[in-house]
Design a protein around this motif. Structure first.
Motif, PDB file in Angstrom:
ATOM      1  N   VAL A  92       0.843  -1.193   0.000  1.00  0.00           N
ATOM      2  CA  VAL A  92       0.000   0.000   0.000  1.00  0.00           C
ATOM      3  C   VAL A  92       0.883   1.249   0.000  1.00  0.00           C
ATOM      4  O   VAL A  92       0.580   2.245  -0.635  1.00  0.00           O
ATOM      5  N   LEU A  93       1.979   1.147   0.749  1.00  0.00           N
ATOM      6  CA  LEU A  93       2.892   2.289   0.843  1.00  0.00           C
ATOM      7  C   LEU A  93       3.880   2.342  -0.319  1.00  0.00           C
ATOM      8  O   LEU A  93       4.775   3.180  -0.327  1.00  0.00           O
ATOM      9  N   SER A  94       3.708   1.444  -1.272  1.00  0.00           N
ATOM     10  CA  SER A  94       4.720   1.351  -2.330  1.00  0.00           C
ATOM     11  C   SER A  94       4.940   2.653  -3.091  1.00  0.00           C
ATOM     12  O   SER A  94       6.036   2.869  -3.597  1.00  0.00           O
ATOM     13  N   PRO A  95       3.947   3.536  -3.183  1.00  0.00           N
ATOM     14  CA  PRO A  95       4.269   4.811  -3.846  1.00  0.00           C
ATOM     15  C   PRO A  95       5.408   5.563  -3.158  1.00  0.00           C
ATOM     16  O   PRO A  95       6.113   6.344  -3.788  1.00  0.00           O
TER      17      PRO A  95
ATOM     18  N   GLU B 247      -3.150   2.636 -19.724  1.00  0.00           N
ATOM     19  CA  GLU B 247      -3.202   3.141 -18.360  1.00  0.00           C
ATOM     20  C   GLU B 247      -2.040   4.101 -18.129  1.00  0.00           C
ATOM     21  O   GLU B 247      -1.061   4.093 -18.865  1.00  0.00           O
ATOM     22  N   ASN B 248      -2.156   4.880 -17.095  1.00  0.00           N
ATOM     23  CA  ASN B 248      -1.066   5.780 -16.741  1.00  0.00           C
ATOM     24  C   ASN B 248       0.117   4.935 -16.272  1.00  0.00           C
ATOM     25  O   ASN B 248       0.028   4.272 -15.239  1.00  0.00           O
ATOM     26  N   PRO B 249       1.184   4.946 -17.048  1.00  0.00           N
ATOM     27  CA  PRO B 249       2.299   4.051 -16.692  1.00  0.00           C
ATOM     28  C   PRO B 249       2.887   4.359 -15.327  1.00  0.00           C
ATOM     29  O   PRO B 249       3.554   3.518 -14.734  1.00  0.00           O
ATOM     30  N   THR B 250       2.640   5.562 -14.825  1.00  0.00           N
ATOM     31  CA  THR B 250       3.195   5.885 -13.515  1.00  0.00           C
ATOM     32  C   THR B 250       2.383   5.260 -12.390  1.00  0.00           C
ATOM     33  O   THR B 250       2.774   5.291 -11.237  1.00  0.00           O
ATOM     34  N   LYS B 251       1.238   4.695 -12.730  1.00  0.00           N
ATOM     35  CA  LYS B 251       0.375   4.150 -11.686  1.00  0.00           C
ATOM     36  C   LYS B 251       0.487   2.633 -11.585  1.00  0.00           C
ATOM     37  O   LYS B 251      -0.119   2.027 -10.701  1.00  0.00           O
ATOM     38  N   VAL B 252       1.171   2.019 -12.518  1.00  0.00           N
ATOM     39  CA  VAL B 252       1.128   0.549 -12.539  1.00  0.00           C
ATOM     40  C   VAL B 252       2.462  -0.031 -12.081  1.00  0.00           C
ATOM     41  O   VAL B 252       3.512   0.603 -12.206  1.00  0.00           O
ATOM     42  N   LYS B 253       2.359  -1.246 -11.571  1.00  0.00           N
ATOM     43  CA  LYS B 253       3.569  -1.966 -11.189  1.00  0.00           C
ATOM     44  C   LYS B 253       3.792  -3.112 -12.167  1.00  0.00           C
ATOM     45  O   LYS B 253       3.096  -4.128 -12.109  1.00  0.00           O
TER      46      LYS B 253
ATOM     47  N   LEU C 166       9.915  13.334  -0.088  1.00  0.00           N
ATOM     48  CA  LEU C 166       9.633  12.001  -0.604  1.00  0.00           C
ATOM     49  C   LEU C 166       8.124  11.768  -0.660  1.00  0.00           C
ATOM     50  O   LEU C 166       7.594  11.252  -1.648  1.00  0.00           O
ATOM     51  N   LEU C 167       7.444  12.167   0.403  1.00  0.00           N
ATOM     52  CA  LEU C 167       5.992  11.981   0.440  1.00  0.00           C
ATOM     53  C   LEU C 167       5.323  12.809  -0.648  1.00  0.00           C
ATOM     54  O   LEU C 167       4.420  12.336  -1.340  1.00  0.00           O
ATOM     55  N   LYS C 168       5.808  14.029  -0.806  1.00  0.00           N
ATOM     56  CA  LYS C 168       5.233  14.896  -1.836  1.00  0.00           C
ATOM     57  C   LYS C 168       5.418  14.271  -3.218  1.00  0.00           C
ATOM     58  O   LYS C 168       4.491  14.187  -4.014  1.00  0.00           O
ATOM     59  N   GLU C 169       6.628  13.793  -3.458  1.00  0.00           N
ATOM     60  CA  GLU C 169       6.901  13.200  -4.768  1.00  0.00           C
ATOM     61  C   GLU C 169       6.103  11.923  -4.973  1.00  0.00           C
ATOM     62  O   GLU C 169       5.766  11.563  -6.098  1.00  0.00           O
ATOM     63  N   SER C 170       5.828  11.213  -3.884  1.00  0.00           N
ATOM     64  CA  SER C 170       5.118   9.952  -4.057  1.00  0.00           C
ATOM     65  C   SER C 170       3.695  10.215  -4.558  1.00  0.00           C
ATOM     66  O   SER C 170       3.090   9.374  -5.199  1.00  0.00           O
ATOM     67  N   LEU C 171       3.189  11.411  -4.296  1.00  0.00           N
ATOM     68  CA  LEU C 171       1.863  11.752  -4.826  1.00  0.00           C
ATOM     69  C   LEU C 171       1.947  12.016  -6.319  1.00  0.00           C
ATOM     70  O   LEU C 171       0.974  11.826  -7.046  1.00  0.00           O
ATOM     71  N   GLY C 172       3.096  12.451  -6.761  1.00  0.00           N
ATOM     72  CA  GLY C 172       3.256  12.774  -8.180  1.00  0.00           C
ATOM     73  C   GLY C 172       4.065  11.737  -8.924  1.00  0.00           C
ATOM     74  O   GLY C 172       4.764  12.065  -9.874  1.00  0.00           O
ATOM     75  N   ALA C 173       3.990  10.493  -8.445  1.00  0.00           N
ATOM     76  CA  ALA C 173       4.663   9.382  -9.111  1.00  0.00           C
ATOM     77  C   ALA C 173       6.166   9.621  -9.265  1.00  0.00           C
ATOM     78  O   ALA C 173       6.799   9.081 -10.154  1.00  0.00           O
ATOM     79  N   HIS C 174       6.710  10.437  -8.416  1.00  0.00           N
ATOM     80  CA  HIS C 174       8.153  10.682  -8.386  1.00  0.00           C
ATOM     81  C   HIS C 174       8.682  11.263  -9.692  1.00  0.00           C
ATOM     82  O   HIS C 174       9.830  11.073 -10.044  1.00  0.00           O
ATOM     83  N   LEU C 175       7.777  11.920 -10.417  1.00  0.00           N
ATOM     84  CA  LEU C 175       8.228  12.503 -11.690  1.00  0.00           C
ATOM     85  C   LEU C 175       9.038  13.770 -11.457  1.00  0.00           C
ATOM     86  O   LEU C 175       9.726  14.243 -12.352  1.00  0.00           O
ATOM     87  N   GLY C 176       8.962  14.303 -10.259  1.00  0.00           N
ATOM     88  CA  GLY C 176       9.635  15.572  -9.993  1.00  0.00           C
ATOM     89  C   GLY C 176      11.106  15.458  -9.659  1.00  0.00           C
ATOM     90  O   GLY C 176      11.814  16.455  -9.645  1.00  0.00           O
TER      91      GLY C 176
END
Lengths: 993, 425, 98
Positions: A117-120, A506-512, B17-27
């Motif tokens: 869940v925390l993987s982002p 899909e948004n490639p940034t959202k998938v694993k 890190l938390l901020k970037e994780s919301l933006g898929a670390h594109l920043g």
């Protein structure tokens, strides 16, 4: 438990031999020939573990040694528990106990899955960016949490009762891999009569032929050809077949190493070894290591039930197990069609999704076999939790973009194939240069560095006939023959389109989409690494950890490399290739060290008198490789009491000491004296035969190297003694100079350390004790003075008797042939008993010599002292133009004032014992860092003086005589006065008895 | 201050890190810039390993020199700084060594914060086992000397050692019994790659050009013989200061410049096991049996072997060397025989005769050298870089590194840690 | 593990041998005639070349004899081993024996 997924017939398992084992406490049926993986699949299990970082549920990816997910702890009984065993390579044996890994509290319910869940947040390298505040928390808080979460299996906790073996073999041709190419190579090599070894990692030889149920070779079914070929090879006396043997390392000069698993597949291993390390020195090597299938990268491509397409085929054809009842194949490779056809033949519902719009002839064959084929479809994602339940696919247009509505394919198993990667590991380890075939997207062996050749799939030859032909030619060539053979074999479905990540809408940034399954590295992790400037593949590997897991990137390397190349828009070779390092698959420490355990790890050397000392209750210590008697305690005595008694008795009557460990070298030849002159600082020319001299030798850098008493036996013969630990290096040093600098000198050197036992008899009664035992040596002081040597007999045994003293007492060192050492020792001891002789050990020897200020090289020196530093500068023969080390003594630092010098130290409290190693300062109140003057090298309670004595190296020490210095203690400082180094009998009167 | 066009230096922190994780670390931008080699620099550091990068960083930060290039033949950290067993300690015997390694250890203690990059410096302690009387004398000498030098190091009884490292086997009859141990609690390990990247990122942020895949072909000298430029595979560059920090490649490179160095380059091997749950709490070294072992944060047992006996640039040695090390590891820790070796590798170590480094000036004005760290250079990374930065910037060695001059081989004033410890990892 | 051809005993594994470092560095006839720098050079300076290096080996667990070898330190391949006292065999620019 039943095995609902076991096919009623087929496979190479022995259905007449049922077995059971325990999986997480549950009993699982199996047959002989099953691996853990096949038996578990047959029982309907697909959840085999949790991933490293995100704790995602994982099943099997593969059927072979490249398996990254299904890692078990295997329990074969007490002490026989070890982690991280790949389910796909462990043979089932009766009663085996298996536990899954990396979850808590259970495999099904794992708290650690919160990481998913925390993987982002937990992306590649996240730990480099945080956990820095507050500073002290890293070691105390963050790291312990990370460490507890990381790691896969639990470490063994008990000593291992198993044994391991080792075998060295010189072979003419070593063939690594017994698939079609390796077998054909063996056939060619066998005929030559040369010594051939064929090694293969699997339980049975045959490689892909083991699950090849349709193809024919030379007009016969492949399985028939295989068994005939193996029988033929077994008939050659010059061919050794080694199944269950992985060639895992390719080192310099064709040194190859393999691990043979000897007993892990047996129900009752018996008394033999568990594993054997093979060390081959091969004249020629044929690498026939096959190839590895590539997974496809799409969202959630890691769900249990999703495996490699060929693995589906292997489980069906080789093990008679259905990995699922509704199977979808997703592929960019032709080979998956054969898997689909075989699955369909096994009676299940099969759909094949091919990203390629243009398939080859395989498509028609599949369709006619009843496979539903969807060309031009990509996989969007999988669905399911602990088992895949559907695959979402969508059509793509010619440009590769998703172009139509999604289709949901219900399934309980997915076989995926992204093509094949030649297994170039051994070739790369041999330091051969890889070359890249861009059109086929393959790294293949390029320029060889060692005497090897690759054949078959490991050099990109994927079709059966081609691999056989190539293997045969390689086997012949390895024997120096140009012979070739044209095998007839069924065509095989080959060819694939390399796609790094499947197209998706899909948004490639959202998938694993997982690239490295074990280490939880996704395609977007690789993207992140590139975005952050990690462009070399080595950087990407290290930053994302892709390819760093226990499978060492077997299934992930090409996909990772390809993604980086695509993002950077560079050709793959420009991104680099990772260098493959041994081992090919993990190898137990036990197998590597095999016999070097227990008593065979660095065996200790014993003197001829060792057993006598042991029987007397001696306490031993390690000195170099020797085990020496340290002291001989009487009941109730500690070392201190025993040593005081031994010292006292030796000085009052006599002591007997085993000096057999002293190194001994016989220096012989017309130029022997000249040689000695050059090696030692002392002069030897005028030493008369029958006389002894203490000799000191330096290394060329001018520092004390070794010492010992030398006797001149004859004009052309010296009996040299060295320190106990120094014997081999002194001989090597002498040989070096003799052979390489002064080959004109007529001298030869012989080590005689093991030939002579040396019995030291020291003390005022020494002469009286030995006199009755000596027949033909005049022991009178006039006839046999101090520092003389006499040859004769003692107890009827030939002896070289030295009158020398390392104690300050009248003393003899009796050299006798080693085989007589114990007998003469016992005779001397018996003769000494009425005189009160005492056996003493190294500790007493140290005290007695310290009383007299004699140094021990290696204790009072450490390789940085000149002769003058230890007070022996006067021994240098001034008239000699040169000797080893002389020039260095004139270097600026060696003549600079303030060098450390050996002195004596006496504590103010005579009972206080200084710590050996203690540091010395002039002022204990100075600030840290303090200026240190030197250190204590030797420190003992002296029986003769009734007080403690010490020796020390002190800066400008001889000028400090009489001064009080401060010496460190465990609690602070104490004081001692600087003295000379001779504490006892300074005039040496006791030498005369 | 010169800023790289494409070096986005974004502070690393949990909020970021938390901020970037919301933006898929594109920043997240590049951690260090990718520059083209300019035509001139105030100073060029040759060698993009940890030492070279640290040198550039400290030159920019503490000496105000901003036109600096680090040029690396391959990829950053591809040599020993990415191949070592990551041990950090300062419990060396001689005052000179103790000073240089303690200088480094102090920098390690604040390095993650200094660089804003978690280098995972883990002060889990280094335990050096004594197996015989000789070891006992030698280690006590170290302990006492370290104490007077202000460096923590303590002598432990076998029982105390086992308390600190429960995996130690104190059962009687061992071939190498544990008779005691020296423990430096402030010592430990760090994440080697992170150190390289952290220095690269921090240096880049200060305007240092980091040039990978660029090989030095020769040195340009002016009429007085002083350095005036470098010839590289990416062209010529003018500079009056060149700092060479290329470890095992030093003999080769310096011979190109006509400077002789007393070094030999030998393979040093290491290996890791498969990842395990926590199995080993500290770093244990045994000089008598030639082995050292720790467990990485990923769970691998990290084991260092000895050097092969011959000169080689192959980054590969013989298997008998790591096997011998495993013999020793399994003798000390018999529970590990069923653990499996997962990967082994080799590096090229630059060994001096006294196993102490060389840092300082050379006979060529403007050419400075930092090498000879042999099998133990990783632990010195920040300290060595810090001191070498001083040397290159000021044209003379820092007082702490002065004893490590090339000249000591002429005078005979060697700093023989090899004689002192029999091993110098 | 290297495979080394002892000129006296034939090919043997590396574990039987001791490497003695660079070859053809003769001990000066009269060391006292050398200045400190030249002496340090003799003691410590080694070419450590990447390429063909002449080096000394001793067959320590065999005949105990020293001999010389040419070995490529990049590939670790031996070009030749030869007895002490023989001149260093010539090598061409490709690192092969002439």
């Amino acid at each position: 438990m039943s095995a609902p997924f076991r096919l009623p017939s087929g496979g190479r398992i022995d259905r007449s031999k049922p077995l059971t084992f325990t999986f997480n406490g549950q009993s699982i049926p199996a047959f002989r020939g099953d691996t853990l993986a096949s038996a578990l699949l047959a029982s309907g299990k697909v959840l085999f573990g949790r991933s490293f970082k995100y704790h995602r549920p994982r099943g099997l990816l593969s059927h072979g040694s490249d398996e990254p997910n299904a890692l078990f702890s295997v329990d074969r009984g007490p002490g026989r528990v070890d982690p991280n065993n790949r389910a796909s390579v462990v043979d089932v044996t009766n009663g085996l106990t298996i536990e899954t890994q990396n979850h808590w509290p259970s495999l099904d319910f794992d708290i650690g899955a919160v990481n998913d869940v925390l993987s982002p947040v937990f992306v590649s390298g996240f730990y480099y960016k945080t956990f820095m505040w507050p500073k002290s928390f890293w070691t105390k808080v963050y790291e312990p949490i990370i460490r507890a979460a990381a790691g896969l299996g639990k470490p063994p906790v008990a000593p291992d009762p198993d044994r391991y073996g080792n075998r060295h073999a010189h072979v003419d041709v070593l063939i690594a891999g017994a698939g079609p190419a390796g077998l054909a190579a063996a056939l060619a090599a066998a005929k030559s009569g040369k010594r051939v070894v064929l090694a293969d990692e699997q339980q049975e030889m045959g490689g892909a032929l083991l699950h090849e149920t349709t193809a024919e070779i030379e007009g016969k079914p492949a399985s028939v050809w295989l068994s005939e070929t193996l029988a033929e090879l077994a008939g050659y006396p010059n061919v050794t077949l080694l199944p269950r043997t992985t060639v895992f390392g390719y080192y310099n000069h064709n040194h190859l190493v393999a691990i043979e698993r000897v007993t892990d597949h047996l129900d009752r291993p018996g008394e033999t070894i568990r594993e054997r390390l093979w060390q081959f020195r091969a004249a020629e090597v044929v690498i026939a290591a096959g190839s590895l299938e590539r997974p496809l990268a799409f969202a959630d491509n890691d769900r249990p039930g999703i495996m490699l397409a060929e693995s589906v085929r292997v489980f069906i054809n080789r093990y008679g197990v259905l990995p699922g009842r509704q199977i979808v194949f997703a592929t960019t490779s032709a080979s998956a069609y054969q898997a689909a056809i075989d699955a369909r033949k096994a009676g299940v519902d099969v759909t094949l999704v091919d990203l390629r719009t243009q398939a080859g002839p395989e498509k028609a064959l599949a369709v006619s076999a009843g496979v539903k084929v969807m060309s031009g479809y990509t996989v969007i994602r999988s669905e399911g939790t602990k088992r895949v339940k559907a695959l979402i696919v969508a059509p793509v247009d010619a440009s590769g973009k998703v172009s139509g509505p999604r289709v949901r394919l219900v399934c309980d198993c997915v076989g995926m194939s992204g093509g094949w990667t030649p297994s170039v590991h051994l070739f790369s380890q041999s330091r051969g240069k890889l070359s890249f075939e861009a059109e086929r997207d393959l790294f293949v062996p390029g320029t060889s560095v060692q005497a090897e050749r690759s054949a078959g799939a490991c050099r990109g030859t994927f079709d059966l006939a081609g691999a056989l032909n190539e293997g045969f030619a390689a086997g012949a060539a390895a024997c120096g023959s140009a012979e070739t053979r044209n095998f007839s074999a069924s065509p095989v479905m080959t060819g694939f389109k390399a796609v790094r990540v499947l197209p998706t809408d899909e948004n490639p940034t959202k998938v694993k989409a997982f690239i490295d399954f074990q280490n939880d590295v996704t395609a977007k992790d690789v993207g992140l690494a590139v975005r952050e400037g990690f462009h070399s593949i080595e950087h990407v590997k290290r930053y994302t950890t892709t390819g760093m897991a226990s499978d060492q990137g077997k299934t992930s390397n090409m996909n990772a490399l390809g993604i980086v190349a695509d993002i950077l828009q560079k050709p793959i070779p420009a991104v680099g290739t990772t260098t493959f390092r041994p081992p090919f698959t993990p190898v137990s420490f036990g197998a590597l060290i095999n016999l070097n355990r227990h008593g065979l790890f660095d065996p200790a050397r014993h003197t001829p008198i060792h057993d006598w000392a042991a029987a007397q209750g001696a306490v031993f210590e390690d000195v170099g490789q020797w085990r020496r008697a340290r002291y001989f305690p009487k009941p109730g005595e500690d070392m201190h009491a025993a040593v005081l008694r031994e010292c006292k008795q030796t000085r009052e009557s006599a002591g007997i000491f085993d000096a057999s460990t002293l190194g001994k070298i016989e220096v012989v030849g017309p130029d022997a004296a000249e040689f000695m002159n050059r090696i030692y600082i002392n002069a030897w020319t005028k030493l008369e035969p029958g006389r002894c001299r203490y000799g000191l030798m330096l290394k060329e850098d001018g520092y004390v190297f070794d010492d010992g008493v030398v006797a001149r036996i004859a004009e052309d013969r010296f009996h040299v003694t060295t320190t106990t630990g120094g014997a081999p290096r002194v001989l090597a040093h002498m040989e070096d100079y003799l052979q390489t600098e002064w080959p004109d000198l007529k001298v030869h050197l012989t080590s005689t350390t093991e030939q002579w036992a040396v019995i030291a008899v020291q003390g005022p009664k020494a002469r009286d004790i030995i006199a009755p035992l000596v027949d033909d040596i005049d022991l009178s002081p006039e006839a046999f003075p101090h520092m003389a040597m006499r040859s004769g007999h003692i107890c009827g045994v030939p002896t070289r008797m030295f009158r020398v003293s390392f104690t300050g007492e009248l003393g003899y060192e009796i050299n006798v042939p080693a085989d007589y050492g114990r007998a003469v020792w016992e005779a001397v001891y018996a003769a000494g008993k009425p005189h009160g002789i005492v056996p003493y050990g190294t500790e007493t020897m140290h005290v007695l010599r310290a009383d007299k200020g004699f140094i021990i090289v290696g204790q009072d020196t450490d390789g940085t002292q000149t002769p003058d530093d230890v007070g022996y500068g006067g021994m240098i023969a001034k008239a000699k133009p040169d000797f080893v080390g002389k020039r260095s003594l004139a270097r600026p630092d060696c003549v600079a004032p303030g060098r450390k010098q050996l002195v004596g130290l006496l504590t103010e409290n005579p009972q206080e014992l200084l710590d050996e190693g203690a540091q010395i300062v002039a002022d204990p109140n100075q600030p840290v860092p303090m200026k240190m003057l030197g250190h204590v090298t030797s420190s003992y309670p002296s029986a003769a003086l009734g007080r403690s004595i010490a020796m020390a190296m002190v800066a400008d020490g001889r000028n400090l005589t009489g001064k009080t210095l401060y010496i460190t203690t465990p609690k602070g400082f104490t004081t001692a006065v600087v003295t000379g180094t001779v504490f006892f009998d300074p005039k040496g009167e006791r030498l005369n008895g | 201050m010169i800023r790289m066009e494409d070096a986005i230096v974004q502070k690393f922190s949990l909020p970021a890190l938390l901020k970037e994780s919301l933006g898929a670390h594109l920043g997240w931008g590049r951690q260090w810039g990718s520059a083209d080699l300019k035509s001139s620099y105030d100073a060029v550091i040759v060698g993009g390993g940890g030492h070279g990068l640290a040198t550039a960083y400290y030159m920019a930060k503490e000496h105000g020199i901003r036109k600096i290039a680090v040029i690396e033949r391959g990829w950053l950290g591809g040599g020993n700084s990415g191949r070592n067993t990551t041990i950090v300690r300062s419990n060396y015997l001689y005052d000179e060594s103790a000073a240089i390694f303690e200088h480094s250890l102090k920098l390690w203690e604040g390095l993650s914060q200094e660089l804003n990059y978690n280098v995972m410096f883990s002060q889990r302690g280094v335990l050096m086992l004594a197996h015989n009387e000789h070891d006992r004398q030698s280690f006590k000498r170290h302990v006492y000397a370290n104490r007077l030098n202000g460096i923590d190091n303590e002598w432990l009884t076998p029982e105390e050692a086992k308390q600190f490292c429960p995996q130690l086997d104190l059962s009687p009859g061992k071939r190498y019994p544990v008779v005691g141990a020296a423990l430096q609690r402030r010592a430990g390990t760090a994440r080697h790659d992170a150190v390289n990247w952290g220095f690269a990122r921090a240096a880049s942020a200060l305007g240092v050009d980091i040039i990978q895949n660029c090989e030095v072909l020769g040195l340009e000298r002016d009429a007085f013989g002083a350095v005036c430029g470098l010839n590289t595979t990416r062209g010529k560059v003018a500079t009056t200061k060149v700092g060479v920090s290329v470890a095992g490649h030093t003999p080769q490179l310096m011979s190109l410049f006509g400077v002789k160095v007393p070094l030999e380059s030998q393979p040093l091997q290491a290996l890791v096991s498969e990842p395990l749950k926590p199995a080993f709490p500290t770093v244990v070294m045994s000089n008598a049996v030639h082995a050292y072992i720790s467990q990485s944060d990923k769970g691998e047992l990290v084991i260092g072997a000895g050097t092969d006996q011959y000169v080689s640039y192959s980054q590969q040695g013989g298997l008998h060397i790591p096997i011998h090390t495993l013999d020793a590891i399994c003798e000390l820790f018999p529970i590990f025989t069923r653990v499996k070796m997962m990967r082994s590798w080799g590096g090229i170590t630059d060994n001096t005769v006294d196993r102490s480094p060389i840092q300082g000036v050379t006979p060529i004005p403007g050419l400075y050298i930092n090498c000879g760290w042999g099998t133990g250079g990783f632990k010195a990374t920040p300290g060595s870089g810090h001191l070498f930065a001083h040397c290159v910037a000021k044209g003379e060695p820092h007082p702490i590194s002065r004893p490590f001059s090339l000249d000591r081989f002429r005078t005979g004033r060697l700093i023989d840690e090899a004689a002192a410890a029999a091993v110098a990892h | 593990m290297l495979l080394i051809k002892c000129p006296y005993c034939g090919q043997r594994p590396e574990t039987e041998f001791k490497c003695g470092g660079e070859a053809h560095i003769a001990r000066p006839e009269d060391p006292s005639a050398l200045n400190d720098e030249a002496w340090a050079d003799f003691l410590y300076t080694r070419s450590s070349i990447k390429g063909v290096l002449a080096e000394r080996w001793m067959h320590s667990h065999g005949c105990q004899r020293w001999f010389n070898a040419l070995r490529n330190t990049h590939s670790d391949a031996f070009l030749i081993t030869y007895e002490m006292g023989k001149p260093r065999p010539a090598v061409d620019e490709n690192g092969e024996l002439k």
